[in-house]
Write a protein that holds these residues in place. Structure first.
Motif, PDB file in Angstrom:
ATOM      1  N   LEU A 213      56.709 -19.776 -46.388  1.00  0.00           N
ATOM      2  CA  LEU A 213      55.007 -19.936 -46.209  1.00  0.00           C
ATOM      3  C   LEU A 213      54.456 -19.611 -44.798  1.00  0.00           C
ATOM      4  O   LEU A 213      53.348 -18.930 -44.963  1.00  0.00           O
ATOM      5  CB  LEU A 213      54.548 -21.391 -46.584  1.00  0.00           C
ATOM      6  N   ARG A 214      55.120 -19.892 -43.920  1.00  0.00           N
ATOM      7  CA  ARG A 214      54.734 -19.332 -42.409  1.00  0.00           C
ATOM      8  C   ARG A 214      54.853 -17.927 -42.237  1.00  0.00           C
ATOM      9  O   ARG A 214      54.210 -17.416 -41.276  1.00  0.00           O
ATOM     10  CB  ARG A 214      55.641 -20.007 -41.445  1.00  0.00           C
ATOM     11  N   ARG A 215      55.852 -17.296 -42.749  1.00  0.00           N
ATOM     12  CA  ARG A 215      55.928 -15.853 -42.453  1.00  0.00           C
ATOM     13  C   ARG A 215      54.442 -14.985 -43.208  1.00  0.00           C
ATOM     14  O   ARG A 215      54.163 -14.018 -42.624  1.00  0.00           O
ATOM     15  CB  ARG A 215      57.011 -15.112 -43.542  1.00  0.00           C
ATOM     16  N   ASN A 216      53.883 -15.670 -44.147  1.00  0.00           N
ATOM     17  CA  ASN A 216      52.760 -14.903 -44.804  1.00  0.00           C
ATOM     18  C   ASN A 216      51.330 -15.329 -44.195  1.00  0.00           C
ATOM     19  O   ASN A 216      50.160 -15.131 -44.749  1.00  0.00           O
ATOM     20  CB  ASN A 216      52.679 -15.250 -46.287  1.00  0.00           C
ATOM     21  N   GLY A 217      51.089 -15.560 -42.915  1.00  0.00           N
ATOM     22  CA  GLY A 217      49.997 -15.790 -42.071  1.00  0.00           C
ATOM     23  C   GLY A 217      50.319 -16.854 -41.030  1.00  0.00           C
ATOM     24  O   GLY A 217      51.369 -17.760 -41.072  1.00  0.00           O
TER      25      GLY A 217
ATOM     26  N   ASN B 211      50.890 -28.332 -44.520  1.00  0.00           N
ATOM     27  CA  ASN B 211      50.539 -27.270 -43.665  1.00  0.00           C
ATOM     28  C   ASN B 211      49.440 -26.322 -44.101  1.00  0.00           C
ATOM     29  O   ASN B 211      49.155 -26.241 -45.206  1.00  0.00           O
ATOM     30  CB  ASN B 211      51.828 -26.325 -43.621  1.00  0.00           C
ATOM     31  N   MET B 212      48.658 -26.004 -43.046  1.00  0.00           N
ATOM     32  CA  MET B 212      47.360 -25.146 -43.594  1.00  0.00           C
ATOM     33  C   MET B 212      47.818 -23.830 -43.114  1.00  0.00           C
ATOM     34  O   MET B 212      48.212 -23.303 -41.952  1.00  0.00           O
ATOM     35  CB  MET B 212      46.231 -25.642 -42.557  1.00  0.00           C
ATOM     36  N   ARG B 213      47.499 -22.664 -43.907  1.00  0.00           N
ATOM     37  CA  ARG B 213      47.696 -21.279 -43.822  1.00  0.00           C
ATOM     38  C   ARG B 213      46.465 -20.548 -43.604  1.00  0.00           C
ATOM     39  O   ARG B 213      45.514 -20.765 -44.194  1.00  0.00           O
ATOM     40  CB  ARG B 213      48.604 -20.848 -44.777  1.00  0.00           C
ATOM     41  N   TYR B 214      46.278 -19.749 -42.648  1.00  0.00           N
ATOM     42  CA  TYR B 214      45.054 -18.960 -42.525  1.00  0.00           C
ATOM     43  C   TYR B 214      45.364 -17.641 -42.912  1.00  0.00           C
ATOM     44  O   TYR B 214      46.358 -17.062 -42.610  1.00  0.00           O
ATOM     45  CB  TYR B 214      44.767 -18.998 -41.148  1.00  0.00           C
ATOM     46  N   THR B 215      44.608 -17.224 -43.952  1.00  0.00           N
ATOM     47  CA  THR B 215      44.335 -15.791 -44.319  1.00  0.00           C
ATOM     48  C   THR B 215      43.013 -15.237 -43.854  1.00  0.00           C
ATOM     49  O   THR B 215      42.225 -16.019 -43.497  1.00  0.00           O
ATOM     50  CB  THR B 215      44.653 -15.660 -45.857  1.00  0.00           C
ATOM     51  N   PRO B 216      42.673 -13.798 -44.173  1.00  0.00           N
ATOM     52  CA  PRO B 216      41.627 -13.442 -43.854  1.00  0.00           C
ATOM     53  C   PRO B 216      40.200 -13.928 -44.383  1.00  0.00           C
ATOM     54  O   PRO B 216      39.096 -14.182 -43.781  1.00  0.00           O
ATOM     55  CB  PRO B 216      41.565 -11.843 -44.114  1.00  0.00           C
ATOM     56  N   ALA B 217      40.419 -14.381 -45.632  1.00  0.00           N
ATOM     57  CA  ALA B 217      39.323 -15.087 -46.455  1.00  0.00           C
ATOM     58  C   ALA B 217      39.344 -16.578 -46.440  1.00  0.00           C
ATOM     59  O   ALA B 217      38.285 -17.041 -46.760  1.00  0.00           O
ATOM     60  CB  ALA B 217      39.101 -14.360 -47.812  1.00  0.00           C
TER      61      ALA B 217
ATOM     62  N   GLN C 197      52.351 -22.255 -54.442  1.00  0.00           N
ATOM     63  CA  GLN C 197      50.579 -21.970 -54.334  1.00  0.00           C
ATOM     64  C   GLN C 197      50.233 -23.134 -53.529  1.00  0.00           C
ATOM     65  O   GLN C 197      50.669 -24.395 -53.762  1.00  0.00           O
ATOM     66  CB  GLN C 197      50.380 -22.011 -55.959  1.00  0.00           C
ATOM     67  N   PRO C 198      49.165 -22.836 -53.183  1.00  0.00           N
ATOM     68  CA  PRO C 198      48.566 -23.876 -52.265  1.00  0.00           C
ATOM     69  C   PRO C 198      47.911 -25.218 -53.277  1.00  0.00           C
ATOM     70  O   PRO C 198      47.389 -24.727 -54.297  1.00  0.00           O
ATOM     71  CB  PRO C 198      47.343 -23.127 -51.465  1.00  0.00           C
ATOM     72  N   ARG C 199      47.792 -26.114 -52.590  1.00  0.00           N
ATOM     73  CA  ARG C 199      46.998 -27.190 -53.628  1.00  0.00           C
ATOM     74  C   ARG C 199      45.527 -27.118 -53.292  1.00  0.00           C
ATOM     75  O   ARG C 199      44.800 -27.560 -54.191  1.00  0.00           O
ATOM     76  CB  ARG C 199      47.573 -28.507 -53.180  1.00  0.00           C
ATOM     77  N   VAL C 200      45.245 -26.653 -52.253  1.00  0.00           N
ATOM     78  CA  VAL C 200      43.690 -26.700 -51.923  1.00  0.00           C
ATOM     79  C   VAL C 200      43.459 -25.381 -51.179  1.00  0.00           C
ATOM     80  O   VAL C 200      44.197 -24.750 -50.347  1.00  0.00           O
ATOM     81  CB  VAL C 200      43.275 -27.559 -50.755  1.00  0.00           C
ATOM     82  N   ILE C 201      42.497 -24.541 -51.518  1.00  0.00           N
ATOM     83  CA  ILE C 201      41.928 -23.267 -51.030  1.00  0.00           C
ATOM     84  C   ILE C 201      40.533 -23.570 -50.774  1.00  0.00           C
ATOM     85  O   ILE C 201      39.796 -23.840 -51.490  1.00  0.00           O
ATOM     86  CB  ILE C 201      41.940 -22.177 -52.071  1.00  0.00           C
ATOM     87  N   LEU C 202      40.315 -23.131 -49.369  1.00  0.00           N
ATOM     88  CA  LEU C 202      38.879 -23.302 -48.990  1.00  0.00           C
ATOM     89  C   LEU C 202      38.375 -21.900 -48.462  1.00  0.00           C
ATOM     90  O   LEU C 202      39.241 -21.211 -47.680  1.00  0.00           O
ATOM     91  CB  LEU C 202      38.819 -24.342 -47.592  1.00  0.00           C
ATOM     92  N   LEU C 203      37.113 -21.450 -48.860  1.00  0.00           N
ATOM     93  CA  LEU C 203      36.672 -20.210 -48.260  1.00  0.00           C
ATOM     94  C   LEU C 203      36.068 -20.588 -46.919  1.00  0.00           C
ATOM     95  O   LEU C 203      35.574 -21.324 -46.290  1.00  0.00           O
ATOM     96  CB  LEU C 203      35.503 -19.707 -49.139  1.00  0.00           C
ATOM     97  N   ARG C 204      36.939 -19.475 -46.080  1.00  0.00           N
ATOM     98  CA  ARG C 204      36.619 -19.708 -44.496  1.00  0.00           C
ATOM     99  C   ARG C 204      35.309 -19.386 -44.159  1.00  0.00           C
ATOM    100  O   ARG C 204      34.837 -20.322 -43.069  1.00  0.00           O
ATOM    101  CB  ARG C 204      37.621 -18.495 -43.665  1.00  0.00           C
ATOM    102  N   SER C 205      34.466 -18.753 -44.770  1.00  0.00           N
ATOM    103  CA  SER C 205      32.974 -18.260 -44.356  1.00  0.00           C
ATOM    104  C   SER C 205      32.389 -19.695 -44.840  1.00  0.00           C
ATOM    105  O   SER C 205      31.086 -19.521 -44.332  1.00  0.00           O
ATOM    106  CB  SER C 205      32.595 -17.028 -45.116  1.00  0.00           C
TER     107      SER C 205
END
Length: 124
Positions: free
Chosen positions: A26-30, A53-59, A72-80
């Motif tokens: 998981l840490r390899r992908n961001g 663990n919180m992973r940062y992606t562009p969006a 798969q993440p349990r929670v996804i938040l839109l960064r914007s």
């Protein structure tokens, strides 16, 4: 032949190895950081924290439970959409529930499906 106690030890070792491999993949992908998460009733300090663990992606910010086997993440938040409405130091039982040295950020954010979430993130 392995007896029952030996089988249990083998299963625990396999589970620990799996969690370590999952964390590494998981840490390899961001960019990733240890983060505790609490959604919903944020008025009760020390209750409802989940380590992960919180992973940062562009969006998005993607949160993965630390003891989950899922990729798969349990929670996804839109960064914007993330609005930090306050910061504070951990208090009371939170000192035992979240990563050492973390700061608690109270946030409002949107999930990809449009749901509004009130949550707290505890990270360094």
């Amino acid at each position: 032949m392995i007896d029952f106690a030996g089988l249990r030890v083998l299963l625990v070792v396999i589970a620990v190895v799996w969690l370590l491999v999952r964390r590494t993949l998981l840490r390899r992908n961001g960019a990733s950081v240890a983060c505790a998460l609490r959604i919903g009733d944020v008025a009760r300090p020390g209750h409802g924290w989940h380590l992960g663990n919180m992973r940062y992606t562009p969006a998005n910010l993607e949160w993965f439970g630390i003891f989950s086997a899922a990729f798969q993440p349990r929670v996804i938040l839109l960064r914007s959409s993330i609005d930090v409405v306050g910061r504070r130091a951990p208090r009371g039982f939170e000192l035992h529930s979240i990563p050492h040295g973390a700061v608690v950020a109270r946030c409002r954010a949107l999930a990809p499906d449009g749901r509004s979430l009130d949550l707290e993130l505890a990270m360094g």
